[in-house]
Motif scaffolding. Structure first.
Motif, short mmCIF file in Angstrom:
data_model
loop_
_atom_site.label_atom_id
_atom_site.label_comp_id
_atom_site.label_asym_id
_atom_site.label_seq_id
_atom_site.Cartn_x
_atom_site.Cartn_y
_atom_site.Cartn_z
N UNK A 1 58.09 -14.16 35.93
CA UNK A 1 58.37 -13.16 36.95
C UNK A 1 57.78 -13.56 38.30
N UNK A 2 56.60 -14.16 38.27
CA UNK A 2 55.97 -14.64 39.51
C UNK A 2 56.83 -15.73 40.13
N UNK A 3 57.31 -16.66 39.31
CA UNK A 3 58.13 -17.77 39.83
C UNK A 3 59.45 -17.26 40.40
N UNK A 4 60.10 -16.35 39.69
CA UNK A 4 61.37 -15.80 40.19
C UNK A 4 61.14 -15.03 41.49
N UNK A 5 60.09 -14.21 41.54
CA UNK A 5 59.78 -13.46 42.76
C UNK A 5 59.43 -14.41 43.91
N UNK B 1 49.38 -20.34 46.72
CA UNK B 1 49.49 -21.38 45.70
C UNK B 1 48.46 -21.20 44.59
N UNK B 2 47.33 -20.58 44.90
CA UNK B 2 46.29 -20.38 43.88
C UNK B 2 46.83 -19.51 42.74
N UNK B 3 47.68 -18.53 43.07
CA UNK B 3 48.24 -17.66 42.03
C UNK B 3 49.26 -18.41 41.17
N UNK C 1 50.25 -21.54 35.95
CA UNK C 1 50.45 -22.80 35.23
C UNK C 1 49.30 -23.08 34.27
N UNK C 2 48.07 -22.87 34.73
CA UNK C 2 46.91 -23.13 33.86
C UNK C 2 46.88 -22.16 32.67
N UNK C 3 47.40 -20.95 32.85
CA UNK C 3 47.40 -19.97 31.77
C UNK C 3 48.51 -20.24 30.75
#
Length: 190
Positions: free
Chosen positions: A169-173, A9-11, A16-18
């Motif tokens: 890409x992170x969310x889709x993966x 979840x940290x990633x 989100x913060x970025x």
């Protein structure tokens, strides 16, 4: 227990913060709503001695896929991500961002339910409430750590500069991984 089930979840929080589309307040509210929902579902499930099959929890994997695909489409089409706080048409987008963070947190933590439920089932009500308070404190630490990394003098600039491009890409993966690990893909094919 919290750290081991929420390390990934940290990633997501870094992403989100970025992303300049998300305000810190929206991320904090969404994260707390998501963690609260995971905790609440686990408590209810432990009281009812009901364990939700992982294949059905895995359906939540479609939430990060949807938000990632939508964000990718926005980037591809050059849709501006900067929000003017005075723009009343975009004011409702804040609620959408909170919902997005909440749903992604729940989807990413769907496996947490299978960990928390049996633990809560074997604890007293006082223990379960204490664990809930600890989860609230650790959520604040998780949020603080992600926010600090994004705003770090050395690490923050590259995260902020490229993070919003990587997030889709992170969310889709993440969504695909959730569908796969929960066995939902086999549920959908049959």
């Amino acid at each position: 227990m919290f750290a081991s089930t929420n390390i990934d979840d940290i990633f997501v929080l870094l992403g989100f913060f970025a992303d300049p589309k998300f305000r810190t307040k929206q991320i904090v509210i969404g994260q707390y709503l998501g963690i609260g929902a995971l905790y609440g579902i686990s408590v209810i499930a432990s009281f009812l001695v009901l364990v939700i099959p992982a294949t059905y929890i895995g359906l939540l994997g479609f939430a990060p896929i949807y938000f990632g695909a939508r964000r990718l489409w926005e980037l591809w089409n050059g849709i501006e991500t900067g929000d003017d706080p005075e723009d009343h048409e975009k004011a409702s987008a804040g609620h959408g961002n909170i919902v997005a963070v909440t749903l992604v947190t729940i989807a990413n933590g769907g496996d947490n339910i299978s960990v928390y439920t049996p633990i809560f089932a074997t604890r007293s009500v006082y223990d379960v409430l204490t664990i809930g308070c600890i989860f609230a404190l650790l959520t604040a630490i998780w949020l603080g750590a992600a926010h600090s990394l994004v705003n770090h003098p050395t690490l923050g600039a590259p995260i902020r500069r490229h993070g919003h491009r990587i997030v889709p890409f992170v969310l889709i993966a993440l969504g695909i991984l959730i569908l796969y690990e929960a066995g939902t893909a086999t549920l959908l094919w049959h």
